[in-house]
Design a protein around this motif. Structure first.
Motif, PDB file in Angstrom:
ATOM      1  N   ILE A  15       0.842  -1.199   0.000  1.00 35.39           N
ATOM      2  CA  ILE A  15       0.000   0.000   0.000  1.00 35.39           C
ATOM      3  C   ILE A  15       0.881   1.255   0.000  1.00 35.39           C
ATOM      4  N   LEU A  16       1.907   1.283   0.855  1.00 37.81           N
ATOM      5  CA  LEU A  16       2.822   2.422   0.906  1.00 37.81           C
ATOM      6  C   LEU A  16       3.511   2.628  -0.444  1.00 37.81           C
ATOM      7  N   GLU A  17       3.928   1.531  -1.059  1.00 40.83           N
ATOM      8  CA  GLU A  17       4.594   1.623  -2.363  1.00 40.83           C
ATOM      9  C   GLU A  17       3.642   2.176  -3.425  1.00 40.83           C
ATOM     10  N   ASN A  18       2.393   1.731  -3.403  1.00 36.09           N
ATOM     11  CA  ASN A  18       1.403   2.226  -4.369  1.00 36.09           C
ATOM     12  C   ASN A  18       1.151   3.725  -4.188  1.00 36.09           C
ATOM     13  N   ILE A  19       1.075   4.178  -2.957  1.00 33.90           N
ATOM     14  CA  ILE A  19       0.884   5.615  -2.693  1.00 33.90           C
ATOM     15  C   ILE A  19       2.099   6.382  -3.208  1.00 33.90           C
ATOM     16  N   HIS A  20       3.289   5.881  -2.900  1.00 37.93           N
ATOM     17  CA  HIS A  20       4.538   6.552  -3.293  1.00 37.93           C
ATOM     18  C   HIS A  20       4.637   6.695  -4.810  1.00 37.93           C
ATOM     19  N   GLU A  21       4.180   5.682  -5.542  1.00 37.38           N
ATOM     20  CA  GLU A  21       4.244   5.709  -7.003  1.00 37.38           C
ATOM     21  C   GLU A  21       3.362   6.791  -7.612  1.00 37.38           C
ATOM     22  N   GLY A  22       2.455   7.346  -6.823  1.00 38.39           N
ATOM     23  CA  GLY A  22       1.578   8.406  -7.313  1.00 38.39           C
ATOM     24  C   GLY A  22       2.233   9.773  -7.350  1.00 38.39           C
ATOM     25  N   TYR A  23       3.492   9.844  -6.906  1.00 43.70           N
ATOM     26  CA  TYR A  23       4.199  11.115  -6.829  1.00 43.70           C
ATOM     27  C   TYR A  23       5.527  11.037  -7.557  1.00 43.70           C
ATOM     28  N   GLU A  24       6.037  12.220  -7.893  1.00 43.84           N
ATOM     29  CA  GLU A  24       7.324  12.320  -8.562  1.00 43.84           C
ATOM     30  C   GLU A  24       8.071  13.523  -8.006  1.00 43.84           C
ATOM     31  N   ILE A  25       9.353  13.343  -7.728  1.00 47.41           N
ATOM     32  CA  ILE A  25      10.221  14.457  -7.327  1.00 47.41           C
ATOM     33  C   ILE A  25      10.995  14.876  -8.568  1.00 47.41           C
ATOM     34  N   TYR A  26      11.061  16.171  -8.804  1.00 47.20           N
ATOM     35  CA  TYR A  26      11.823  16.637  -9.955  1.00 47.20           C
ATOM     36  C   TYR A  26      12.553  17.930  -9.625  1.00 47.20           C
ATOM     37  N   LYS A  27      13.614  18.167 -10.383  1.00 44.94           N
ATOM     38  CA  LYS A  27      14.468  19.336 -10.173  1.00 44.94           C
ATOM     39  C   LYS A  27      13.848  20.542 -10.878  1.00 44.94           C
ATOM     40  N   VAL A  28      13.871  21.679 -10.201  1.00 40.97           N
ATOM     41  CA  VAL A  28      13.322  22.918 -10.740  1.00 40.97           C
ATOM     42  C   VAL A  28      14.426  23.981 -10.720  1.00 40.97           C
ATOM     43  N   THR A  29      14.546  24.710 -11.806  1.00 41.85           N
ATOM     44  CA  THR A  29      15.487  25.821 -11.868  1.00 41.85           C
ATOM     45  C   THR A  29      14.694  27.117 -11.752  1.00 41.85           C
ATOM     46  N   LEU A  30      14.973  27.889 -10.724  1.00 41.40           N
ATOM     47  CA  LEU A  30      14.278  29.153 -10.493  1.00 41.40           C
ATOM     48  C   LEU A  30      15.244  30.301 -10.788  1.00 41.40           C
ATOM     49  N   ASP A  31      14.806  31.228 -11.620  1.00 41.23           N
ATOM     50  CA  ASP A  31      15.640  32.374 -11.996  1.00 41.23           C
ATOM     51  C   ASP A  31      14.897  33.642 -11.611  1.00 41.23           C
ATOM     52  N   ASP A  32      15.433  34.360 -10.630  1.00 45.78           N
ATOM     53  CA  ASP A  32      14.774  35.601 -10.188  1.00 45.78           C
ATOM     54  C   ASP A  32      15.490  36.840 -10.720  1.00 45.78           C
ATOM     55  N   ASN A  33      16.232  36.690 -11.805  1.00 45.34           N
ATOM     56  CA  ASN A  33      17.001  37.758 -12.452  1.00 45.34           C
ATOM     57  C   ASN A  33      18.178  38.239 -11.612  1.00 45.34           C
ATOM     58  N   VAL A  34      18.414  37.637 -10.472  1.00 45.25           N
ATOM     59  CA  VAL A  34      19.586  37.953  -9.653  1.00 45.25           C
ATOM     60  C   VAL A  34      20.486  36.724  -9.595  1.00 45.25           C
ATOM     61  N   GLU A  35      19.855  35.587  -9.346  1.00 45.73           N
ATOM     62  CA  GLU A  35      20.593  34.334  -9.295  1.00 45.73           C
ATOM     63  C   GLU A  35      19.703  33.184  -9.766  1.00 45.73           C
ATOM     64  N   ILE A  36      20.360  32.123 -10.155  1.00 47.99           N
ATOM     65  CA  ILE A  36      19.639  30.912 -10.541  1.00 47.99           C
ATOM     66  C   ILE A  36      19.759  29.937  -9.381  1.00 47.99           C
ATOM     67  N   ILE A  38      18.584  26.141  -7.766  1.00 49.01           N
ATOM     68  CA  ILE A  38      18.052  24.807  -8.017  1.00 49.01           C
ATOM     69  C   ILE A  38      17.260  24.378  -6.782  1.00 49.01           C
ATOM     70  N   LYS A  39      16.035  23.963  -6.998  1.00 52.15           N
ATOM     71  CA  LYS A  39      15.178  23.457  -5.919  1.00 52.15           C
ATOM     72  C   LYS A  39      14.582  22.134  -6.388  1.00 52.15           C
ATOM     73  N   TYR A  40      13.847  21.495  -5.509  1.00 52.70           N
ATOM     74  CA  TYR A  40      13.162  20.247  -5.836  1.00 52.70           C
ATOM     75  C   TYR A  40      11.704  20.391  -5.467  1.00 52.70           C
ATOM     76  N   ALA A  41      10.857  19.811  -6.289  1.00 54.15           N
ATOM     77  CA  ALA A  41       9.420  19.880  -6.057  1.00 54.15           C
ATOM     78  C   ALA A  41       8.834  18.481  -6.162  1.00 54.15           C
ATOM     79  N   ILE A  42       7.647  18.325  -5.596  1.00 57.70           N
ATOM     80  CA  ILE A  42       6.913  17.061  -5.659  1.00 57.70           C
ATOM     81  C   ILE A  42       5.623  17.343  -6.405  1.00 57.70           C
ATOM     82  N   ARG A  43       5.317  16.489  -7.348  1.00 51.22           N
ATOM     83  CA  ARG A  43       4.037  16.639  -8.037  1.00 51.22           C
ATOM     84  C   ARG A  43       3.378  15.286  -8.151  1.00 51.22           C
ATOM     85  N   GLU A  44       2.068  15.334  -8.347  1.00 54.81           N
ATOM     86  CA  GLU A  44       1.334  14.096  -8.558  1.00 54.81           C
ATOM     87  C   GLU A  44       1.703  13.553  -9.927  1.00 54.81           C
ATOM     88  N   ARG A  45       1.983  12.285 -10.002  1.00 57.78           N
ATOM     89  CA  ARG A  45       2.470  11.655 -11.219  1.00 57.78           C
ATOM     90  C   ARG A  45       1.450  11.713 -12.352  1.00 57.78           C
TER      91      ARG A  45
END
Length: 87
Positions: A15-36, A38-45
């Motif tokens: 059950i835990l594995e099935n719940i975990h498979e519903g999500y994905e962690i991915y790398k995000v690059t945020l640029d605020d015009n001062v610096e770039i 790298i962060k990580y986000a979780i989204r529903e698969r």
């Protein structure tokens, strides 16, 4: 009794594995015009199209500074969803 506990553990692990498979962690690059940054986000698969991007918030955060932080947050999300399903 041991066999019953072992079966329950295997079922709970699945059950835990099935719940975990519903999500994905991915790398995000945020640029605020001062610096770039790298962060990580979780989204529903199930939400792969960018316009349907559904970020998961945890402890009022959508972006995590390290992959380890994102993994920890995802573990907590999965555990909470598991406990909610058990009730």
């Amino acid at each position: 009794n041991y066999r019953r506990n072992l079966m329950e553990d295997l079922i709970n692990e699945q059950i835990l594995e099935n719940i975990h498979e519903g999500y994905e962690i991915y790398k995000v690059t945020l640029d605020d015009n001062v610096e770039i940054v790298i962060k990580y986000a979780i989204r529903e698969r199930s939400c792969f199209a960018d316009q349907d991007l559904k970020l998961v918030r945890h402890n009022n955060m959508s972006f995590f500074p390290t992959l380890e932080d994102a993994n920890q947050a995802l573990s907590e999300i999965v555990q909470k969803r598991f406990e909610e399903q058990a009730q």
